[in-house]
Design an enzyme around this catalytic site. Structure first.
Site, short mmCIF file in Angstrom:
data_model
loop_
_atom_site.label_atom_id
_atom_site.label_comp_id
_atom_site.label_asym_id
_atom_site.label_seq_id
_atom_site.Cartn_x
_atom_site.Cartn_y
_atom_site.Cartn_z
N HIS A 161 0.83 -1.21 0.00
CA HIS A 161 0.00 0.00 0.00
C HIS A 161 0.87 1.25 0.00
CE1 HIS A 161 -3.35 2.66 1.41
NE2 HIS A 161 -2.34 3.26 2.05
N GLU A 162 1.90 1.28 0.83
CA GLU A 162 2.77 2.45 0.89
C GLU A 162 3.55 2.64 -0.40
OE1 GLU A 162 2.26 4.51 3.11
OE2 GLU A 162 1.03 3.20 4.36
N HIS A 164 1.44 4.37 -2.92
CA HIS A 164 1.48 5.82 -2.77
C HIS A 164 2.70 6.40 -3.48
CE1 HIS A 164 -1.92 6.72 -0.28
NE2 HIS A 164 -1.54 5.94 0.73
N GLU A 221 -6.23 7.24 -0.84
CA GLU A 221 -6.18 6.01 -0.04
C GLU A 221 -6.86 4.86 -0.77
OE1 GLU A 221 -4.57 5.22 2.79
OE2 GLU A 221 -3.67 7.20 2.58
#
Length: 302
Positions: free
Chosen positions: A140-141, A144, A212
């Site tokens: 997930h990071e 980003h 997100e």
């Protein structure tokens, strides 16, 4: 299906761009209300200077703020090896990896671009989650990073802070000035001081929530298992609310950076939330897993 996902991604990026444009317009508008056309020039110069500083230094500032220490393959072999494999799958350069001595399970990414990115996880996260769940969080990071959300959110946070600064200046300007030189007056300045930062916060939160959802989706594709991230989010939702993150409480403007809200009492999916409701995120990930479009693409850690 791939074409549809591409269209949706374009629309989400367009929405983010429009929200950024709205925040910039709000900032310049406040400058105009304070000083007319000259105020716009001053506001633009302030925004440019703040964004230049944030572009080059925001990652260092936030990592220092949370006492993050950089680790390598010797000091944290499992975490660094995992991030390396995920970065390879994501087609990204290897980011710097940090660990924060914080009991609250959480994580964030920072950096102005993929070549200067960093990912950070708390000791609480590393203790509380399984290896598969940690993979979901790190993916997930990295999502980003690949989407350049770290730069986007740095810019929005900087402009939001500048709007608050200008709004406070408008109040004192309105209180000290007279009606001939100041179009605001004391009442207008007071309203601007309240409404300006609130509007900026709403736009900032809208951008954060949009990014997100996108990072959840891309992160699931990077690690190949949407349910790993769904499980991690569920555990983080349960655990993060029980542990105070004192650094985040002192610096609430950074809350949007974390995978789950580090502040207490802000988990609802409403206008004033920095994150979408975790239940909504989990539901989307389970739907993605059920579609079979990414399930089963395990990495070397699986």
């Amino acid at each position: 299906m791939r074409r549809l996902r591409g269209v949706i991604a374009v629309l989400n990026h367009a929405r983010t761009f429009m929200l950024l444009a709205a925040m910039t317009a709000l900032f310049l508008g406040i400058g105009y209300l304070i000083g007319g056309s000259g105020g716009i020039v001053i506001a633009f110069m302030i925004a440019a200077a703040m964004n230049v500083f944030a572009y080059w230094n925001s990652d260092k500032v936030v990592l220092r703020m949370y006492g993050a220490r950089e680790v390598d393959a010797r000091s944290a072999p499992e975490l660094v090896g995992l991030v390396r494999q995920l970065a390879l799958r994501a087609g990204l350069p290897m980011p710097r990896v940090y660990i924060m001595d914080n009991d609250q399970p959480n994580a964030f990414a920072t950096g102005r671009n993929p070549q200067n990115a960093a990912v950070a996880a708390t000791t609480g996260l590393l203790r509380s989650l399984t290896q598969e769940e940690i993979a979901g969080v790190m993916a997930h990071e990295l999502a980003h990073v690949r989407n350049r959300d770290t730069l986007t959110m740095t810019i929005t946070a900087t402009i939001a802070g500048a709007i608050g600064m200008l709004a406070n200046f408008a109040f004192f300007f309105g209180a000290a000035g007279d009606n001939r030189n100041n179009p605001l007056g004391i009442v207008g300045a007071l309203l601007l001081m309240i409404v300006g930062p609130m509007a900026a916060a709403l736009v900032q939160f809208a951008i954060s929530r949009t990014r997100e959802y996108e990072a959840d989706k891309l992160g699931a594709e990077i690690c190949g298992q949407p349910l790993w991230l769904a499980s991690a989010l569920q555990r983080l939702e349960q655990l993060a609310g029980r542990v105070d993150n004192h650094a985040a409480e002192r610096n609430p403007a950074t809350a949007h950076m974390f995978i789950v809200n580090p502040l207490h009492g802000g988990s609802m999916d409403n206008l004033f939330s920095t994150h979408p409701a975790t239940a909504n995120r989990i539901r989307r990930l389970r739907e993605l897993a059920g579609s079979g479009t990414v399930a089963g693409k395990r990495g070397p850690w699986g």
